[in-house]
Design a protein around this motif. Structure first.
Motif, PDB file in Angstrom:
ATOM      1  N   MET A   1      -9.416 -10.052  -4.835  1.00  8.28           N
ATOM      2  CA  MET A   1      -9.540  -9.379  -3.535  1.00  8.28           C
ATOM      3  C   MET A   1      -8.610  -8.168  -3.483  1.00  8.28           C
ATOM      4  SD  MET A   1      -8.908 -11.078   0.183  1.00  8.28           S
ATOM      5  CE  MET A   1      -9.180 -10.180   1.681  1.00  8.28           C
ATOM      6  N   LYS A   2      -9.157  -7.060  -2.997  1.00  6.39           N
ATOM      7  CA  LYS A   2      -8.387  -5.814  -2.922  1.00  6.39           C
ATOM      8  C   LYS A   2      -8.314  -5.337  -1.472  1.00  6.39           C
ATOM      9  CE  LYS A   2      -8.094  -1.686  -5.827  1.00  6.39           C
ATOM     10  NZ  LYS A   2      -8.843  -0.822  -6.747  1.00  6.39           N
ATOM     11  N   VAL A   3      -7.110  -5.013  -1.023  1.00  3.26           N
ATOM     12  CA  VAL A   3      -6.930  -4.512   0.343  1.00  3.26           C
ATOM     13  C   VAL A   3      -6.061  -3.253   0.322  1.00  3.26           C
ATOM     14  CG1 VAL A   3      -7.204  -6.776   1.451  1.00  3.26           C
ATOM     15  CG2 VAL A   3      -4.927  -6.006   0.782  1.00  3.26           C
ATOM     16  N   ILE A   4      -6.229  -2.438   1.337  1.00  4.84           N
ATOM     17  CA  ILE A   4      -5.422  -1.218   1.465  1.00  4.84           C
ATOM     18  C   ILE A   4      -4.033  -1.594   1.977  1.00  4.84           C
ATOM     19  CG2 ILE A   4      -5.247   1.039   2.644  1.00  4.84           C
ATOM     20  CD1 ILE A   4      -7.525   0.886   0.616  1.00  4.84           C
ATOM     21  N   CYS A   5      -3.054  -0.829   1.533  1.00  3.40           N
ATOM     22  CA  CYS A   5      -1.684  -1.092   1.957  1.00  3.40           C
ATOM     23  C   CYS A   5      -1.423  -0.501   3.348  1.00  3.40           C
ATOM     24  CB  CYS A   5      -0.695  -0.515   0.949  1.00  3.40           C
ATOM     25  SG  CYS A   5       0.976  -1.073   1.288  1.00  3.40           S
ATOM     26  N   ASP A   6      -2.005  -1.153   4.350  1.00  2.89           N
ATOM     27  CA  ASP A   6      -1.734  -0.807   5.745  1.00  2.89           C
ATOM     28  C   ASP A   6      -1.185  -2.067   6.417  1.00  2.89           C
ATOM     29  OD1 ASP A   6      -3.949  -2.443   6.029  1.00  2.89           O
ATOM     30  OD2 ASP A   6      -5.312  -0.851   6.661  1.00  2.89           O
ATOM     31  N   GLU A   7      -1.062  -2.041   7.727  1.00  4.27           N
ATOM     32  CA  GLU A   7      -0.464  -3.180   8.425  1.00  4.27           C
ATOM     33  C   GLU A   7      -1.204  -4.490   8.159  1.00  4.27           C
ATOM     34  OE1 GLU A   7       0.880  -4.203  12.957  1.00  4.27           O
ATOM     35  OE2 GLU A   7       0.756  -2.085  12.408  1.00  4.27           O
ATOM     36  N   LYS A   8      -2.550  -4.420   8.197  1.00 12.03           N
ATOM     37  CA  LYS A   8      -3.365  -5.629   7.955  1.00 12.03           C
ATOM     38  C   LYS A   8      -3.223  -6.097   6.517  1.00 12.03           C
ATOM     39  CE  LYS A   8      -7.055  -5.134  11.392  1.00 12.03           C
ATOM     40  NZ  LYS A   8      -8.500  -4.873  11.584  1.00 12.03           N
ATOM     41  N   GLY A   9      -3.276  -5.151   5.595  1.00  8.13           N
ATOM     42  CA  GLY A   9      -3.161  -5.485   4.172  1.00  8.13           C
ATOM     43  C   GLY A   9      -1.825  -6.114   3.849  1.00  8.13           C
ATOM     44  N   ILE A  10      -0.761  -5.567   4.428  1.00  7.59           N
ATOM     45  CA  ILE A  10       0.584  -6.102   4.191  1.00  7.59           C
ATOM     46  C   ILE A  10       0.690  -7.526   4.732  1.00  7.59           C
ATOM     47  CG2 ILE A  10       3.007  -5.864   4.909  1.00  7.59           C
ATOM     48  CD1 ILE A  10       2.473  -2.757   4.621  1.00  7.59           C
ATOM     49  N   GLN A  11       0.084  -7.780   5.897  1.00  6.54           N
ATOM     50  CA  GLN A  11       0.123  -9.134   6.458  1.00  6.54           C
ATOM     51  C   GLN A  11      -0.614 -10.131   5.570  1.00  6.54           C
ATOM     52  OE1 GLN A  11       2.184  -9.920   9.108  1.00  6.54           O
ATOM     53  NE2 GLN A  11       1.749 -11.915   8.224  1.00  6.54           N
ATOM     54  N   LYS A  12      -1.758  -9.690   5.031  1.00  8.22           N
ATOM     55  CA  LYS A  12      -2.504 -10.558   4.100  1.00  8.22           C
ATOM     56  C   LYS A  12      -1.657 -10.847   2.857  1.00  8.22           C
ATOM     57  CE  LYS A  12      -7.303  -9.544   5.285  1.00  8.22           C
ATOM     58  NZ  LYS A  12      -8.558  -8.892   4.878  1.00  8.22           N
ATOM     59  N   ALA A  13      -0.988  -9.812   2.370  1.00 12.05           N
ATOM     60  CA  ALA A  13      -0.141  -9.957   1.181  1.00 12.05           C
ATOM     61  C   ALA A  13       1.008 -10.931   1.438  1.00 12.05           C
ATOM     62  CB  ALA A  13       0.403  -8.594   0.758  1.00 12.05           C
ATOM     63  N   ILE A  14       1.616 -10.841   2.599  1.00 12.48           N
ATOM     64  CA  ILE A  14       2.718 -11.735   2.958  1.00 12.48           C
ATOM     65  C   ILE A  14       2.230 -13.187   3.020  1.00 12.48           C
ATOM     66  CG2 ILE A  14       4.274 -12.383   4.865  1.00 12.48           C
ATOM     67  CD1 ILE A  14       4.460  -9.228   5.343  1.00 12.48           C
ATOM     68  N   ASN A  15       1.022 -13.383   3.555  1.00 16.22           N
ATOM     69  CA  ASN A  15       0.442 -14.730   3.608  1.00 16.22           C
ATOM     70  C   ASN A  15       0.199 -15.282   2.206  1.00 16.22           C
ATOM     71  OD1 ASN A  15       0.453 -14.741   6.400  1.00 16.22           O
ATOM     72  ND2 ASN A  15      -1.644 -13.983   6.580  1.00 16.22           N
ATOM     73  N   VAL A  16      -0.258 -14.423   1.297  1.00 14.22           N
ATOM     74  CA  VAL A  16      -0.488 -14.823  -0.097  1.00 14.22           C
ATOM     75  C   VAL A  16       0.832 -15.273  -0.738  1.00 14.22           C
ATOM     76  CG1 VAL A  16      -1.006 -13.892  -2.415  1.00 14.22           C
ATOM     77  CG2 VAL A  16      -2.594 -13.500  -0.532  1.00 14.22           C
ATOM     78  N   ILE A  17       1.893 -14.497  -0.509  1.00 13.40           N
ATOM     79  CA  ILE A  17       3.215 -14.830  -1.066  1.00 13.40           C
ATOM     80  C   ILE A  17       3.693 -16.185  -0.529  1.00 13.40           C
ATOM     81  CG2 ILE A  17       5.652 -14.158  -1.154  1.00 13.40           C
ATOM     82  CD1 ILE A  17       4.538 -11.194  -0.826  1.00 13.40           C
ATOM     83  N   LYS A  18       3.551 -16.379   0.780  1.00 11.07           N
ATOM     84  CA  LYS A  18       4.005 -17.627   1.408  1.00 11.07           C
ATOM     85  C   LYS A  18       3.266 -18.847   0.884  1.00 11.07           C
ATOM     86  CE  LYS A  18       5.696 -15.700   5.787  1.00 11.07           C
ATOM     87  NZ  LYS A  18       5.402 -15.512   7.223  1.00 11.07           N
ATOM     88  N   LYS A  19       1.998 -18.633   0.506  1.00 11.57           N
ATOM     89  CA  LYS A  19       1.180 -19.748  -0.005  1.00 11.57           C
ATOM     90  C   LYS A  19       1.344 -19.958  -1.512  1.00 11.57           C
ATOM     91  CE  LYS A  19      -2.363 -19.332   3.580  1.00 11.57           C
ATOM     92  NZ  LYS A  19      -3.713 -18.803   3.894  1.00 11.57           N
ATOM     93  N   GLY A  20       2.250 -19.209  -2.125  1.00  8.28           N
ATOM     94  CA  GLY A  20       2.496 -19.380  -3.551  1.00  8.28           C
ATOM     95  C   GLY A  20       1.557 -18.588  -4.437  1.00  8.28           C
ATOM     96  N   GLY A  21       0.957 -17.540  -3.876  1.00 10.18           N
ATOM     97  CA  GLY A  21       0.020 -16.717  -4.639  1.00 10.18           C
ATOM     98  C   GLY A  21       0.705 -15.601  -5.420  1.00 10.18           C
ATOM     99  N   VAL A  22      -0.107 -14.916  -6.224  1.00  8.95           N
ATOM    100  CA  VAL A  22       0.368 -13.801  -7.040  1.00  8.95           C
ATOM    101  C   VAL A  22      -0.286 -12.519  -6.550  1.00  8.95           C
ATOM    102  CG1 VAL A  22       0.325 -12.786  -9.356  1.00  8.95           C
ATOM    103  CG2 VAL A  22       0.877 -15.197  -9.069  1.00  8.95           C
ATOM    104  N   LEU A  23       0.529 -11.504  -6.431  1.00  7.54           N
ATOM    105  CA  LEU A  23       0.137 -10.254  -5.784  1.00  7.54           C
ATOM    106  C   LEU A  23       0.375  -9.069  -6.710  1.00  7.54           C
ATOM    107  CD1 LEU A  23      -0.360  -8.887  -2.872  1.00  7.54           C
ATOM    108  CD2 LEU A  23       2.124  -8.852  -2.710  1.00  7.54           C
ATOM    109  N   ILE A  24      -0.563  -8.104  -6.687  1.00  7.64           N
ATOM    110  CA  ILE A  24      -0.311  -6.815  -7.339  1.00  7.64           C
ATOM    111  C   ILE A  24      -0.074  -5.795  -6.231  1.00  7.64           C
ATOM    112  CG2 ILE A  24      -1.299  -4.963  -8.764  1.00  7.64           C
ATOM    113  CD1 ILE A  24      -2.705  -7.096 -10.390  1.00  7.64           C
TER     114      ILE A  24
END
Length: 198
Positions: A1-24
């Motif tokens: 999944m690819k998202v733009i680095c805006d407010e929504k994208g950053i929130q999704k990324a933070i949720n991924v980190i909290k759930k133990g995911g890997v982020l680029i």
């Protein structure tokens, strides 16, 4: 999944980190791959994605120097040089003070730390404080500044945070302070002359 680095994208990324995911994600130097450094399973997944030997330790990004001081010991020279070059393309190897990180990152007594100079990365770090932050590439291959090429080359990550093309030619410079002298482990965006001059 690819998202733009805006407010929504950053929130999704933070949720991924909290759930133990890997982020680029983008940094001020190259695209990075990361996770919660306290999550051993996520750390191991990064080694797998990068085909990297787990004997090579992974650097950690911190939101600020004050935050970095929570997990590492800074001597006077380390404080002085990071005051000059953080946020920025300088990674410094320091003595680790957090025993939990020793286990999750499989390190003995040293940790490589950096505070990046990138709005998107800092927005992530404001929430998470720390992120594993190594280059998003197969180990031994070139790093990426172009998000399209990077997303095609790597597999099995959970989210790609697209911050556009990065205007940088090199990765961060890695140093260690030994006997009150700067030892360059890897020369990158900053050269020895710049470091010594400051």
């Amino acid at each position: 999944m690819k998202v733009i680095c805006d407010e929504k994208g950053i929130q999704k990324a933070i949720n991924v980190i909290k759930k133990g995911g890997v982020l680029i994600f983008p940094t001020d130097t190259v695209y990075g791959i990361g996770c919660d450094p306290y999550n051993k399973e996520a750390v191991e997944k990064i080694y797998e994605i990068k085909s990297r030997e787990n004997t090579k330790f992974l650097p950690v990004l911190a939101y600020s120097k004050d935050v970095a001081e929570q997990i590492a010991f800074f001597d006077e020279m380390s404080k002085k040089i990071t005051d000059k070059f953080w946020p920025g393309p300088l990674t410094i190897i320091l003595k680790v003070r957090d025993d939990k990180l020793k286990k999750s990152l499989n390190i003995k007594d040293k940790i490589a730390l950096r505070v990046p100079d990138h709005e998107c990365t800092l927005a992530l770090l404001k929430e998470s404080k720390f992120l594993v932050g190594t280059s998003a590439n197969i180990s031994g291959q070139a790093s990426f500044t172009n998000p399209d090429k990077c997303s095609k080359d790597l597999k099995n990550y959970d989210l790609f945070l697209d911050g556009g093309k990065i205007n940088s030619k090199m990765e961060s410079t890695i140093i260690e302070i030994e006997n009150k002298k700067i030892k360059i482990i890897r020369e990158g965006s900053l050269n020895e002359e710049e470091l010594i001059r400051n």
